[in-house]
Design a protein around this motif. Structure first.
Motif, mmCIF file in Angstrom:
data_model
loop_
_atom_site.group_PDB
_atom_site.id
_atom_site.type_symbol
_atom_site.label_atom_id
_atom_site.label_comp_id
_atom_site.label_asym_id
_atom_site.label_seq_id
_atom_site.Cartn_x
_atom_site.Cartn_y
_atom_site.Cartn_z
ATOM 1 N N ARG A 306 0.850 -1.188 0.000
ATOM 2 C CA ARG A 306 0.000 0.000 0.000
ATOM 3 C C ARG A 306 0.886 1.238 0.000
ATOM 4 O O ARG A 306 2.031 1.213 0.455
ATOM 5 C CB ARG A 306 -0.897 0.007 1.238
ATOM 6 C CG ARG A 306 -1.861 -1.168 1.336
ATOM 7 C CD ARG A 306 -2.671 -1.069 2.625
ATOM 8 N NE ARG A 306 -1.788 -0.969 3.795
ATOM 9 C CZ ARG A 306 -2.176 -0.530 4.984
ATOM 10 N NH1 ARG A 306 -3.432 -0.119 5.160
ATOM 11 N NH2 ARG A 306 -1.324 -0.479 5.996
ATOM 12 N N ILE A 308 0.703 3.901 1.789
ATOM 13 C CA ILE A 308 1.063 4.344 3.136
ATOM 14 C C ILE A 308 2.230 3.533 3.667
ATOM 15 O O ILE A 308 3.109 4.044 4.367
ATOM 16 C CB ILE A 308 -0.154 4.259 4.101
ATOM 17 C CG1 ILE A 308 0.230 4.774 5.486
ATOM 18 C CG2 ILE A 308 -0.697 2.845 4.172
ATOM 19 C CD1 ILE A 308 0.663 6.214 5.529
ATOM 20 N N ASP A 309 2.289 2.241 3.313
ATOM 21 C CA ASP A 309 3.399 1.390 3.759
ATOM 22 C C ASP A 309 4.714 1.830 3.117
ATOM 23 O O ASP A 309 5.765 1.856 3.766
ATOM 24 C CB ASP A 309 3.121 -0.072 3.424
ATOM 25 C CG ASP A 309 1.911 -0.618 4.174
ATOM 26 O OD1 ASP A 309 1.670 -0.143 5.305
ATOM 27 O OD2 ASP A 309 1.204 -1.488 3.634
ATOM 28 N N ALA A 311 5.354 4.837 1.996
ATOM 29 C CA ALA A 311 5.686 6.142 2.582
ATOM 30 C C ALA A 311 6.381 5.964 3.930
ATOM 31 O O ALA A 311 7.424 6.579 4.188
ATOM 32 C CB ALA A 311 4.417 6.979 2.733
ATOM 33 N N CYS A 312 5.814 5.132 4.795
ATOM 34 C CA CYS A 312 6.400 4.914 6.129
ATOM 35 C C CYS A 312 7.788 4.295 6.043
ATOM 36 O O CYS A 312 8.690 4.664 6.795
ATOM 37 C CB CYS A 312 5.472 4.024 6.968
ATOM 38 S SG CYS A 312 3.937 4.833 7.461
ATOM 39 N N SER A 317 5.534 10.114 7.274
ATOM 40 C CA SER A 317 4.339 9.753 8.043
ATOM 41 C C SER A 317 3.068 10.223 7.348
ATOM 42 O O SER A 317 1.969 9.812 7.710
ATOM 43 C CB SER A 317 4.408 10.367 9.450
ATOM 44 O OG SER A 317 4.544 11.779 9.364
ATOM 45 N N ASP A 318 3.234 11.070 6.340
ATOM 46 C CA ASP A 318 2.090 11.636 5.626
ATOM 47 C C ASP A 318 2.212 11.270 4.148
ATOM 48 O O ASP A 318 3.227 11.567 3.510
ATOM 49 C CB ASP A 318 2.085 13.158 5.798
ATOM 50 C CG ASP A 318 0.836 13.802 5.204
ATOM 51 O OD1 ASP A 318 0.683 13.740 3.969
ATOM 52 O OD2 ASP A 318 0.037 14.355 5.967
ATOM 53 N N VAL A 319 1.172 10.635 3.603
ATOM 54 C CA VAL A 319 1.206 10.191 2.216
ATOM 55 C C VAL A 319 1.335 11.374 1.259
ATOM 56 O O VAL A 319 2.013 11.289 0.230
ATOM 57 C CB VAL A 319 -0.050 9.363 1.877
ATOM 58 C CG1 VAL A 319 -0.134 9.068 0.383
ATOM 59 C CG2 VAL A 319 -0.040 8.044 2.652
#
Length: 345
Positions: A306, A308-309, A311-312, A317-319
């Motif tokens: 995903r 978000i994964d 990005a992290c 921490s913010d897409v």
């Protein structure tokens, strides 16, 4: 996609060992090596010169051509499994003369540049297991898979040669998805395999390190290391510094150390470290960005990740911030990049 901007991609700095093995295999298959090299800026006979160097760009282009010509999606496994310590030149000789396998592997890591490695390696001891991590220096999904296959298959072939034992690793993990030739992995390595993993690594029992080698000769080891230490490439110290920085940043790409923290780790002042990075034509921010970009592209190539994964994993921490950074790095959105990667043959 936006081309790789790291100036080292086009520098003629890489020993041509793997490219030479590739051409030798092409010849064995009945192909003209001169045709494979045409237009790349070098000829097959150039690779026989001990002082000759290729750029990563030239090496990568040769791999793409060879894969297409030979029609072997598992070409890295084919090329790697045919190697012996002799394939690694003086380093292989030092390994043959080592007292045990642990010493031989430490020498391989210490002199990995002389082997012609186009990956970065590090060894980690975890309890009663050893992990050998391999990291591609530049992003290219197809070529990175070739070099990882070549690295793990040649390492296992040489370890078996050195010890005279049919050793089997504890497990192998790679970041690229399961290839069409996955069955060849199973036949060659005969150990648990994980594709589309978090790391590129080979794991084996720590007891392997103590295995004695029958060809031990301490004098030959000392003499060979003396020769290798005297063969210092231009800007060796500067390149080693950049590679050290990259290794430290990769350990925690989500929250990399500050430049001052890194300088303290390296026993340098922050000002000196910034100056030396600048001498390589780079900046610390640029190094971190390039590593994040490479990791993001690797993760986007795994269809089940995903956004978000991704990005992290790359420190966001913010897409929305990740999207902006990714477009700055590549010129396209993460979604477009994912589609393009998926469309690659």
């Amino acid at each position: 996609m936006k081309p790789i901007i790291d100036p080292r991609y086009s520098e003629a700095s890489a020993p041509p060992q793997i490219s030479r093995f590739l051409l030798q295999y092409a010849v064995a298959c009945g192909h003209d090596p001169a045709l494979l090299c045409r237009g790349l800026g070098f000829a097959p006979e150039d690779l026989q010169r001990p002082d000759y160097r290729l750029s990563f760009r030239q090496s990568y282009q040769l791999v793409r051509r060879a894969r297409q010509l030979l029609g072997d999606s598992g070409l890295g496994l084919t090329v790697g499994s045919r190697q012996t310590p002799v394939s690694w030149g003086l380093v292989g000789l030092a390994m043959l003369a080592s007292p045990d396998l642990g010493t031989a592997l430490q020498l391989a890591l210490r002199y990995q540049w002389h082997i012609g490695s186009l990956l970065d390696y590090r060894m980690e001891l975890a309890g009663n297991q050893v992990l050998i991590h391999a990291t591609p220096r530049f992003f290219d999904q197809e070529v990175a898979a070739f070099y990882l296959e070549e690295a793990f298959s040649s390492s296992l072939a040489i370890v078996r040669f050195l010890t005279g034992q049919d050793l089997v690793a504890s497990r192998i993990e790679v970041q690229h998805p399961s290839p069409p030739h996955a069955q060849r992995y199973a036949e060659l390595f005969r150990c648990p395999l994980r594709f589309a993993g978090e790391h590129n690594l080979m794991q084996f029992p720590a007891s392997w390190l103590e295995l004695p080698l029958p060809t031990r000769d301490d004098y030959v080891v000392a003499e060979t290391c003396l020769l290798l230490d005297g063969t210092i490439r231009q800007d060796q110290g500067l390149s080693d510094l950049v590679e050290t920085i990259e290794r430290e940043v990769r350990k925690n790409l989500g929250a990399p150390p500050s430049l001052s923290q890194l300088a303290s780790q390296l026993n340098l002042s922050e000002r000196t470290l910034r100056r030396r990075i600048g001498e390589a034509g780079l900046s610390y921010h640029g190094i971190v960005d390039e590593l994040r970009r490479t990791r993001a592209l690797q993760l986007l190539g795994q269809h089940d990740n995903r956004l978000i994964d991704v990005a992290c994993a790359t420190g966001f921490s913010d897409v929305r911030n990740f999207r902006r950074a990714f477009k700055r790095w590549t010129g396209v959105t993460p979604r477009t990049a994912k589609q393009r990667i998926a469309a690659q043959p």
